[in-house]
Design an enzyme around this catalytic site. Sequence first.
Site, PDB file in Angstrom:
ATOM      1  N   GLU A  76     -13.848  -5.933  14.692  1.00 27.43           N
ATOM      2  CA  GLU A  76     -15.041  -6.629  14.193  1.00 27.43           C
ATOM      3  C   GLU A  76     -15.626  -7.603  15.216  1.00 27.43           C
ATOM      4  O   GLU A  76     -16.810  -7.919  15.179  1.00 27.43           O
ATOM      5  CB  GLU A  76     -14.725  -7.377  12.886  1.00 27.43           C
ATOM      6  CG  GLU A  76     -13.631  -8.410  13.052  1.00 27.43           C
ATOM      7  CD  GLU A  76     -13.210  -9.081  11.744  1.00 27.43           C
ATOM      8  OE1 GLU A  76     -14.045  -9.288  10.854  1.00 27.43           O
ATOM      9  OE2 GLU A  76     -12.021  -9.426  11.640  1.00 27.43           O
ATOM     10  N   HIS A 116     -11.081  -6.219   3.504  1.00 26.41           N
ATOM     11  CA  HIS A 116      -9.933  -6.925   2.941  1.00 26.41           C
ATOM     12  C   HIS A 116      -8.779  -6.024   2.562  1.00 26.41           C
ATOM     13  O   HIS A 116      -7.657  -6.499   2.390  1.00 26.41           O
ATOM     14  CB  HIS A 116     -10.380  -7.723   1.716  1.00 26.41           C
ATOM     15  CG  HIS A 116     -11.149  -8.938   2.070  1.00 26.41           C
ATOM     16  ND1 HIS A 116     -12.489  -8.890   2.358  1.00 26.41           N
ATOM     17  CD2 HIS A 116     -10.767 -10.217   2.226  1.00 26.41           C
ATOM     18  CE1 HIS A 116     -12.902 -10.104   2.661  1.00 26.41           C
ATOM     19  NE2 HIS A 116     -11.883 -10.927   2.587  1.00 26.41           N
ATOM     20  N   VAL A 117      -9.047  -4.715   2.414  1.00 27.09           N
ATOM     21  CA  VAL A 117      -7.953  -3.799   2.066  1.00 27.09           C
ATOM     22  C   VAL A 117      -6.813  -3.911   3.074  1.00 27.09           C
ATOM     23  O   VAL A 117      -5.645  -3.753   2.726  1.00 27.09           O
ATOM     24  CB  VAL A 117      -8.490  -2.355   2.000  1.00 27.09           C
ATOM     25  CG1 VAL A 117      -7.367  -1.361   1.799  1.00 27.09           C
ATOM     26  CG2 VAL A 117      -9.505  -2.217   0.884  1.00 27.09           C
ATOM     27  N   GLN A 118      -7.165  -4.204   4.334  1.00 27.97           N
ATOM     28  CA  GLN A 118      -6.161  -4.303   5.391  1.00 27.97           C
ATOM     29  C   GLN A 118      -5.164  -5.444   5.204  1.00 27.97           C
ATOM     30  O   GLN A 118      -4.094  -5.424   5.788  1.00 27.97           O
ATOM     31  CB  GLN A 118      -6.846  -4.494   6.756  1.00 27.97           C
ATOM     32  CG  GLN A 118      -7.665  -3.326   7.200  1.00 27.97           C
ATOM     33  CD  GLN A 118      -8.625  -3.700   8.323  1.00 27.97           C
ATOM     34  OE1 GLN A 118      -8.290  -3.624   9.493  1.00 27.97           O
ATOM     35  NE2 GLN A 118      -9.836  -4.115   7.972  1.00 27.97           N
ATOM     36  N   THR A 173      -0.295 -14.581  11.307  1.00 25.31           N
ATOM     37  CA  THR A 173      -1.642 -14.134  11.637  1.00 25.31           C
ATOM     38  C   THR A 173      -1.648 -12.626  11.595  1.00 25.31           C
ATOM     39  O   THR A 173      -0.879 -11.974  12.303  1.00 25.31           O
ATOM     40  CB  THR A 173      -2.135 -14.612  13.011  1.00 25.31           C
ATOM     41  OG1 THR A 173      -3.030 -13.613  13.533  1.00 25.31           O
ATOM     42  CG2 THR A 173      -1.034 -14.807  14.009  1.00 25.31           C
ATOM     43  N   ILE A 174      -2.473 -12.100  10.760  1.00 27.25           N
ATOM     44  CA  ILE A 174      -2.534 -10.651  10.628  1.00 27.25           C
ATOM     45  C   ILE A 174      -3.051 -10.017  11.915  1.00 27.25           C
ATOM     46  O   ILE A 174      -2.792  -8.856  12.192  1.00 27.25           O
ATOM     47  CB  ILE A 174      -3.407 -10.276   9.400  1.00 27.25           C
ATOM     48  CG1 ILE A 174      -3.010  -8.897   8.911  1.00 27.25           C
ATOM     49  CG2 ILE A 174      -4.895 -10.392   9.701  1.00 27.25           C
ATOM     50  CD1 ILE A 174      -3.298  -8.671   7.464  1.00 27.25           C
ATOM     51  N   ASP A 175      -3.719 -10.817  12.735  1.00 26.27           N
ATOM     52  CA  ASP A 175      -4.302 -10.303  13.975  1.00 26.27           C
ATOM     53  C   ASP A 175      -3.295 -10.205  15.111  1.00 26.27           C
ATOM     54  O   ASP A 175      -3.615  -9.683  16.173  1.00 26.27           O
ATOM     55  CB  ASP A 175      -5.470 -11.199  14.406  1.00 26.27           C
ATOM     56  CG  ASP A 175      -6.661 -11.064  13.490  1.00 26.27           C
ATOM     57  OD1 ASP A 175      -6.767 -10.038  12.794  1.00 26.27           O
ATOM     58  OD2 ASP A 175      -7.491 -11.990  13.465  1.00 26.27           O
TER      59      ASP A 175
END
Lengths: 342, 342, 342, 342
Positions: free
Chosen positions: D222, D272-274, D126-128
């Site tokens: 966000e 989305h670059v992240q 999970t990128i989060d």
Amino acid sequence: MRVGVLTGGGDCPGLNAVIRGLVRKGVQEYGYEFVGYRDGWRGPLEGDTVPLDIPAVRGILPRGGTILGSSRTNPLKEADGVRRIKENLAKHEVDALVTIGGEDTLGVAARLCDEYGISCVGVPKTIDNDLSATDYTFGFDTAVGIATEAIDRLHTTAESHMRVLVVEVMGRHAGWIALHSGLAGGANVILIPEQRFDVDQVCAWVTSRFKASYAPIVVIAEGAMPKDGEAVLKDGTLDSFGHVRLSGVGEWLAKEIESRTGKEARTTVLGHVQRGGTPSAFDRWLATRFGLHAIDAVRDGDFGKMVALQGTDIVRVPIAEATAKLKTVDPKLYEEVGVFFG
Amino acid sequence: MRVGVLTGGGDCPGLNAVIRGLVRKGVQEYGYEFVGYRDGWRGPLEGDTVPLDIPAVRGILPRGGTILGSSRTNPLKEADGVRRIKENLAKHEVDALVTIGGEDTLGVAARLCDEYGISCVGVPKTIDNDLSATDYTFGFDTAVGIATEAIDRLHTTAESHMRVLVVEVMGRHAGWIALHSGLAGGANVILIPEQRFDVDQVCAWVTSRFKASYAPIVVIAEGAMPKDGEAVLKDGTLDSFGHVRLSGVGEWLAKEIESRTGKEARTTVLGHVQRGGTPSAFDRWLATRFGLHAIDAVRDGDFGKMVALQGTDIVRVPIAEATAKLKTVDPKLYEEVGVFFG
Amino acid sequence: MRVGVLTGGGDCPGLNAVIRGLVRKGVQEYGYEFVGYRDGWRGPLEGDTVPLDIPAVRGILPRGGTILGSSRTNPLKEADGVRRIKENLAKHEVDALVTIGGEDTLGVAARLCDEYGISCVGVPKTIDNDLSATDYTFGFDTAVGIATEAIDRLHTTAESHMRVLVVEVMGRHAGWIALHSGLAGGANVILIPEQRFDVDQVCAWVTSRFKASYAPIVVIAEGAMPKDGEAVLKDGTLDSFGHVRLSGVGEWLAKEIESRTGKEARTTVLGHVQRGGTPSAFDRWLATRFGLHAIDAVRDGDFGKMVALQGTDIVRVPIAEATAKLKTVDPKLYEEVGVFFG
Amino acid sequence: MRVGVLTGGGDCPGLNAVIRGLVRKGVQEYGYEFVGYRDGWRGPLEGDTVPLDIPAVRGILPRGGTILGSSRTNPLKEADGVRRIKENLAKHEVDALVTIGGEDTLGVAARLCDEYGISCVGVPKTIDNDLSATDYTFGFDTAVGIATEAIDRLHTTAESHMRVLVVEVMGRHAGWIALHSGLAGGANVILIPEQRFDVDQVCAWVTSRFKASYAPIVVIAEGAMPKDGEAVLKDGTLDSFGHVRLSGVGEWLAKEIESRTGKEARTTVLGHVQRGGTPSAFDRWLATRFGLHAIDAVRDGDFGKMVALQGTDIVRVPIAEATAKLKTVDPKLYEEVGVFFG
């Protein structure tokens, strides 16, 4: 029409972008077929090929190096070299050859074209940017970017310890990388092969920088040489151009600075890191356009020519002329930059 | 000699490099003094200054933005603007003014010089690279580099999900950033303000890319417009040039693509990230040389001129001419790049 | 409460972030005043101070190096060192001292606190990540990132010429940078100080890599040593730990590989580039939190302690214990990574 | 032993590193064979496979995205989903399944393992960074690095124009990316989903920053939400968790700040670059080790487990427990970071 492609000499970010440009336009617009030759002139000499079509060039734009491999093989020094190349080109039904390389590779192409009637188009490649016919060569911008980032980083370590940091960058016969990265990185001294340097003058700049409470960064091209002839005679060697070179000139200079100024000095030799990895956006743009225009030269039957950048235009120049003269740093430009020394 | 300096308009990586170049050469070689004016034309208008000497420009080379601040103040639209500027210049004993800015800032400089006898030298600044007299403007290379890196990153996310990714980059009236970053980033479609686009053609490219089992990246300049006039009439606005613009054109296009192709589409708007932060090595080189040559123009008393890049040379051109015409993308160049679409 | 701050030993990205964290929280939450000591222990020894308040720490977060300067001065080796420090602290009305440094700097802090009653809090700093009490030290992640990017770049140059590339990275007594960057960079051999290497084994890995048609990258820590004792006796020197070291071990290994495998090998020594410049986001986070927690330790009067990272928590450990034992690479971890060799 | 591998959910830098780690160790040390399943759970559901062996994983370490593709297919919501998966696994002679994914993907794995006896091992993605059982997940460090670099760049543009810059980063239910990148980037306000924000407080911070003559950067996740309920009711939507979300909260906040403080405000949405592009060295290290340990769990027959990072160790935890609870930002940590606000 079948077109052979080869890449010769040292690798350089942007080679794959040229290849992709050639193939995309050649296949899509002109319906050409391509033959990839492996490892520079060794490929056509030994008949060693790789498939080269649109799937083969997918995804290679951002990749450094060359999918064709490279070498320094010189077919003119091989027994029967020209005959063997002609036979292999005939066998592979290759009508024209796009040769991507520096002085050596292109010099061979010029002779094969002018003296032996092989249809060659050239694409210039030198990370040192030292070709007189073109404003820039691809790979140079990437190398300058990497060297500049390194110099940026070294400033903070120089300041924290009040040390001299000597950074040795690429450039055997021309100081372009040193000049651009040294200026962009805010170096306090820039030393290039075109002008022998005076160690005492360098030490004076170093000392004046410390007096202003800042730590100096000295950027030196690997081919720079001190005025002091004795050091050269003792440690220098003759390189392939017959020029005397002082191996490890950065390290040598750091020791001289230490002994003459009493300040600590450290050396960083950037080395191969400068020529590897993903090309900068500028180099991708330039290399791609070189590829697109080289295949146009093939279509026009305009052989013996090399693509070159002039301003923002891609033009064609005779290969033989283009490789005849090294583009070195103009003394006036070096003087212009000298306002930042010390 | 006392020289005033101001920076106007949107910020741009390299502004500080220009200022440093001016001051280093002006002080060291010519013995000049400098006066920094704050926030563009607001500075001389209101007499708002900052000290500008060698210590003030130490360490600013790698920093984005401008140490002088910027604004869009136009003194020609202010009551008594010219008189107030003249008074302040006289009060500060300023003999010449170096104005660093875009069309608006330089346009004022041209008129102040030509009509009111104020000694101005111009340095061009536009991140969009849309000035006809110069091959490149500083900041552009940095912006293209940032956009290219973003596109590089988006490729992997597009591939993993087989989605369309629309990337909106800067460029209201000229498509240079879109064209260069789109080519360098390997985009499959590039849309620029100079040529109205056909959404069906875009969808055809998108679809053909999916057929080759790859996911498409669409790069679009913020000022690009579809051919379809109705959409424009409904959502578009008139900008300061009197051009119709479609606000959020990237988002608009992504929705159109989704509805026409049935493929998922996502938008990324790069925005201000493109114009901030440390300048690229190329931009530091160019901006520094602009600074060095602008102060030479002051020394030569060559007022009403702007420095410009032609090939690898810095030349001088009349400001008035230089800012008269927008440099847009040549249709031939756009066609050249079009070989990579689809 | 007045708090003195000093940074000692080699510079390391993140030092400024620690200082900023200390000052922001100390001033805003606790109303403390700060005294910056210049150049490590030389500052309190000689009474050399710099102002340290909120304006002084503005904008320093992304900057490498240390605004306080650094040195390797050891006050315990100076005549009257402790007395002079005590006098200067009293003169500056400093109640507590935050010392940011490695083994040497913190070792002094531990003794000054335990034996001489000076109120010290420690913040660990070693780019080599070789401190046993903390999971990571700041600066390490930045160094690993820089080395990894260099290895990424070298892959393409290795592939294009089918050469061996030997990359020498920092790490005199611990192989953490080599291990992490070597794994992250996809190296084919990683050599660390903790385990003497067998040159023949290295050559076997190199050869097997070429058999798979790939070019090998060898990452070697500067403190790594071959098993072959004779080479060591001839070229090695004793370092300050009394360990034998082979100066230029990367260069030495490249020559051995060339002579034993017949393949071309090149060396890149990354050097000081690894420890300069802007810290990574991870290091900024870690260093800032170290600063925030160190000032909390001061407020709690919890002296003789050092802040440390355990998992995601910042904890306090006795300085004396924390610096007693070097954290070297566990043989099991090295074996785990070894699956990628060859 | 034959091992199936799939990647589900949103893409994340490091997925390929996990796959490479699994395959290299599985093949070389344990002699396993591998079956790649395409597009998450869609692969085993429809029997869609790709070859997965050592050549297939060469060169993928530095590449973002996933060579296996991804999807959000949930087989438990498909008619006959479990039976079809079992049939396909049997047909491909797959003995164990390594599932790499977030809450949803792993939740399915847990049920398939616990309720239906399919041998699953999980790798968290999970990128989060919002999974409670592991200190960090891969991809997070890359995302934080990209966001931090963007914030670094925005500072200069904010300063030059004295504007507020609002940066919206990823994070629907947890504020980790906002917190880490905001701290590392020197933001003046950080807003996270865990704590509703007070627009007046934000405006007070913004105003106080301007008073110190600096321009503020506001970093907002966000999923962050204002306290003011009415705005929410008007513009918010319910997301898949049943949480109210304000779409485009960054843009919304910028407008509020403009109208309440009278200062210009601009928004950048990183998007989305992240989550694309090459993983950071930290993420390559972590992801590779997850891969190596996941295949060890397969060898040990330790199914129903997920690998996790605790300190510097990789451990195993039950999948079901690990995915049961979201790891949100501890109020104490948010308060700790709050010292930099304003």
